[in-house]
Design a protein around this motif. Sequence first.
Motif, PDB file in Angstrom:
ATOM      1  N   LEU A 101       0.877  -0.981  -0.030  1.00 21.72           N
ATOM      2  CA  LEU A 101      -0.007   0.088   0.073  1.00 21.72           C
ATOM      3  C   LEU A 101       0.765   1.060  -0.121  1.00 21.72           C
ATOM      4  O   LEU A 101       0.618   2.118  -0.737  1.00 21.72           O
ATOM      5  N   GLN A 102       1.991   1.159   0.895  1.00 17.17           N
ATOM      6  CA  GLN A 102       2.879   2.366   0.911  1.00 17.17           C
ATOM      7  C   GLN A 102       3.571   2.569  -0.598  1.00 17.17           C
ATOM      8  O   GLN A 102       3.811   3.800  -1.160  1.00 17.17           O
ATOM      9  N   GLN A 104       2.535   1.763  -3.468  1.00 21.50           N
ATOM     10  CA  GLN A 104       1.495   2.124  -4.428  1.00 21.50           C
ATOM     11  C   GLN A 104       1.420   3.919  -3.990  1.00 21.50           C
ATOM     12  O   GLN A 104       1.105   4.745  -5.061  1.00 21.50           O
ATOM     13  N   LYS A 105       1.112   4.297  -2.784  1.00 22.89           N
ATOM     14  CA  LYS A 105       0.784   5.590  -2.730  1.00 22.89           C
ATOM     15  C   LYS A 105       1.814   6.486  -2.881  1.00 22.89           C
ATOM     16  O   LYS A 105       1.982   7.607  -3.503  1.00 22.89           O
ATOM     17  N   GLN A 106       3.058   6.345  -2.359  1.00 21.97           N
ATOM     18  CA  GLN A 106       4.323   6.966  -2.319  1.00 21.97           C
ATOM     19  C   GLN A 106       5.016   6.984  -3.616  1.00 21.97           C
ATOM     20  O   GLN A 106       5.494   7.977  -4.346  1.00 21.97           O
TER      21      GLN A 106
END
Length: 127
Positions: A101-102, A104-106
């Motif tokens: 998830l990190q 994908q976001k960052q």
Amino acid sequence: MASWSDAAPSLPSPQPRPRPRPRPKPAPRRRPQARRGVAGGVVWIAIVAVLLAGVVALNVAVLRLNVQLDKLDTQRAHLRAEKQALASQLAMTAASPRIQLQAQKQFGLVPANPAETTYVRLRPRSR
């Protein structure tokens, strides 16, 4: 004048009488003691034997408990090691979705589709 002592014949002076010997004291009478028979000795031997058997039985029981305690300590050490390994595996498994998830976001990364194969060509570095 004549005296009474002159007229009387002289009596021999009385000799001291020998003292009678003291009678020896009679020996104190001993009470007849009841003789301990063989039965009294056998009873004491039996009591001591029972006590010794009890001590041996107690020592055997303590030894068995110590052996069992050692086995349980070994088992506990193995279980603790297994628990830590499982906790580590759980932490890694729980961290994987969080890391994705990190990413994908960052960084805008997306999971790769295993059906697609992507090749990236790199140019040689120029010096």
